[in-house]
Design an enzyme around this catalytic site. Sequence first.
Site, mmCIF file in Angstrom:
data_model
loop_
_atom_site.group_PDB
_atom_site.id
_atom_site.type_symbol
_atom_site.label_atom_id
_atom_site.label_comp_id
_atom_site.label_asym_id
_atom_site.label_seq_id
_atom_site.Cartn_x
_atom_site.Cartn_y
_atom_site.Cartn_z
ATOM 1 C CB CYS A 2 54.124 40.066 54.271
ATOM 2 S SG CYS A 2 52.574 39.622 55.020
ATOM 3 N NE ARG A 27 56.404 42.369 48.818
ATOM 4 C CZ ARG A 27 56.780 41.333 48.074
ATOM 5 N NH1 ARG A 27 57.499 41.535 46.999
ATOM 6 N NH2 ARG A 27 56.450 40.110 48.405
ATOM 7 C CD1 TRP A 77 47.937 43.627 52.018
ATOM 8 C CD2 TRP A 77 47.308 41.484 52.149
ATOM 9 N NE1 TRP A 77 46.793 43.479 51.264
ATOM 10 C CE2 TRP A 77 46.385 42.175 51.329
ATOM 11 C CE3 TRP A 77 47.113 40.122 52.374
ATOM 12 C CZ2 TRP A 77 45.301 41.550 50.740
ATOM 13 C CZ3 TRP A 77 46.024 39.500 51.783
ATOM 14 C CH2 TRP A 77 45.128 40.224 50.979
ATOM 15 C CG ASN A 103 55.420 37.111 52.045
ATOM 16 O OD1 ASN A 103 54.203 36.938 52.067
ATOM 17 N ND2 ASN A 103 56.068 37.469 50.956
ATOM 18 N N GLY A 104 53.519 34.821 53.998
ATOM 19 C CA GLY A 104 52.894 33.559 53.605
ATOM 20 C C GLY A 104 51.894 33.114 54.653
ATOM 21 C CD GLU A 483 44.271 45.650 32.460
ATOM 22 O OE1 GLU A 483 43.770 44.622 32.942
ATOM 23 O OE2 GLU A 483 45.155 46.307 33.036
ATOM 24 C CE LYS A 487 44.874 48.505 35.672
ATOM 25 N NZ LYS A 487 45.798 47.445 35.542
ATOM 26 C CD GLU A 490 43.818 47.581 39.500
ATOM 27 O OE1 GLU A 490 44.299 46.815 40.322
ATOM 28 O OE2 GLU A 490 44.194 47.611 38.315
ATOM 29 C CG HIS A 506 21.752 37.314 25.749
ATOM 30 N ND1 HIS A 506 20.734 36.626 25.140
ATOM 31 C CD2 HIS A 506 22.637 37.636 24.778
ATOM 32 C CE1 HIS A 506 21.009 36.507 23.844
ATOM 33 N NE2 HIS A 506 22.146 37.119 23.611
ATOM 34 C CE LYS A 606 53.094 45.819 40.681
ATOM 35 N NZ LYS A 606 52.156 46.229 39.622
HETATM 36 C C1 F6R Z 1 45.759 44.770 38.340
HETATM 37 C C2 F6R Z 1 46.866 43.934 38.734
HETATM 38 C C3 F6R Z 1 46.573 42.531 39.134
HETATM 39 C C4 F6R Z 1 47.696 41.590 38.645
HETATM 40 C C5 F6R Z 1 47.463 40.181 39.222
HETATM 41 C C6 F6R Z 1 48.501 39.204 38.730
HETATM 42 O O1 F6R Z 1 46.182 46.052 37.981
HETATM 43 O O2 F6R Z 1 47.990 44.355 38.762
HETATM 44 O O3 F6R Z 1 45.327 42.112 38.671
HETATM 45 O O4 F6R Z 1 47.688 41.573 37.268
HETATM 46 O O5 F6R Z 1 47.502 40.226 40.614
HETATM 47 O O6 F6R Z 1 49.787 39.589 39.121
HETATM 48 P P1 F6R Z 1 51.069 39.025 38.407
HETATM 49 O O7 F6R Z 1 51.039 39.495 37.002
HETATM 50 O O8 F6R Z 1 52.217 39.592 39.189
HETATM 51 O O9 F6R Z 1 50.994 37.535 38.496
#
Ligand code: F6R
Length: 611
Positions: A2, A27, A77, A103-104, A483, A487, A490, A506, A606
């Site tokens: 949010c 976000r 959100w 937010n929360g 990673e 990437k 997602e 395995h 985000k």
């Molecule tokens: C993936 C991504 C998320 C963040 C995770 C942690 O592309 O961005 O997996 O890495 O939500 O977020 P932060 O680094 O803000 O704690």
Amino acid sequence: MCGIVGFIGNEQAAPILLEGLSRLEYRGYDSAGVAVFDGETGTLAVHKAKGRLQVLSDQLHGGADLNSTVGVGHTRWATHGAPSDVNSHPQVSRSGRIAVVHNGIIENYAELKAFLVAQGVPFTSETDTEVVAQLIEYFYEGDLLAAVSRVLHRIEGAYALGILCADCPEQIIAVRKDGPLILGYSQEGSFIASDVTAILRHTRQVSYMEDGEVAVLTRDGIRCYNRLMQPVEKEIVTVDWEINDAEKGGYEHFMFKEIMEQPDAIRRCISPRIREGEVVFEDFSLSENFIKAMRRIYIVACGSSYHVGMVGKYHLERLTRIPVEVALGSEFRYMDPIVDENTLVIVISQSGETLDTMAALREARRLGGHILSIVNVVGSSIARESDQVLYTWAGPEIAVATTKAYSTQLALLSLLSLWLARQLNTVPEKDYRAMLSAFQELPGKMEEVLSHRDSIQYFAAQYFNHNSIFFIGRNLDYALGLEGSLKLKEISYIHSEAYASGELKHGTISLIEDGTLVVALGTYGTLFAKAMSNVVEVKARGADVLALTTANHREEMSHTADAVMVIPDIHDLLLPSLGVVPLQLFAYYVALMRGCDIDKPRNLAKSVTVE
Ligand code: F6R
């Protein structure tokens, strides 16, 4: 998650709120709303719409329809109740005279709701937030601040709140507990926002609310109070981010812009920290005694930041010989971690607001660990609660999928590993020098990889139709694969898994059949022969293999793999830093070809500020 924006001042509020909310879209959200005080009728005008902010903005003609200089806005959100107009914020009290954006999560909302319902208060939404609006009205006896204060003693959970009341339209009340909220100061008036990008166009003068603080915003300024409602002086800081940093600047997607910005971001992050042939952290130090007594290092993070930690473990253990454990922020609290005063706890977070990581930090602190965080957002909660902070200086990262923040976190953690090894005397001089010069080469070599992006686009065009993809690698390449796989999944919604190559036999190898795409990572020279064996193994089961290797090994890899992505040779320490770039580009181009909403992937936010 949010987003909150609030404004009271000398300008029309609604356009400022809508523009601010548009800056918070990154976000992640599913509906939006605003509430402003309508001076003519003496009531609150509340407008909400499910879906994109543009829907709401179109309904209000960009805010021109709402004649008012005070209001709060929100992007939601969904947590409690599906995305819908009625569940969107602002949530209002039964009389419609109190509006709340939140937010929360209010954890005890069910109990409070039952209490209010028993008092005859009717509810219209499924949200936890409505409880706050109704409860403020329940306690309101002409003094809004007093009513808010009584509510704060009753609600439990994590929250940032913006509160507007039709009876006192000359103020907005803001509250923060475990949810980000900043205060903005300008000639135009006073602001609240979930993050600084929402108000950068109006001011760079901000202060960061602390947990438990309450702020009263008026046209002339902001008063702040602590938990005991005693006045507190807030430090006002000047933010050095530019508004252009948070705009697309001609690029089709923020993600692509941020991928392309990586060489500069690495320069900003690393160059000032290497001086006269030494790693120099002006912003941080550990005492000699602590370093000598250090018995264990924990790295705690979520998502991509956790993947940085996975690479960091290899580097730190190799260079310092101190045992390193990498823990997910969401697991740390529950694993009874072995932390004491001789433990260094490295907390990694781009946003500095991830609730799980924050909870892990607090647990580590409770156990006596020394907390060093690696954070991008200056003044964020994690930065403020750590003993020490190293900032990544990557600039605002807007795309949900992290790229430049990952790269700067990784470069900084690699540099920290080298610095620690130097302090401990566990790295030979010659190796130290070789690693330092590799850091200097990194941005240029990244530029080289980016300049060959057409070849990655070509591979993406070949493989974008696959439904399931495996990333395999050993050691550094395994951590890199984690990673690369995240990437891809997602933003393209292709099912993908990362495996340590040795684990294939395995179990996983049973999934490899004709046409399965395997992205085989073979950048780590020491284990290249093993990487080749795994490529042969999956080829024998019919897999299509897209490999990633260094220029040195290109030819050998080309004999077996179907296609090869190549990075320049560089010191092992920085192989993952370079290797991640083609994987980011591959994920980006695949998602582009599949027509995905790259900057705002479904269901993702985000900054994850709920558990
Ligand atoms: C993936 C991504 C998320 C963040 C995770 C942690 O592309 O961005 O997996 O890495 O939500 O977020 P932060 O680094 O803000 O704690």
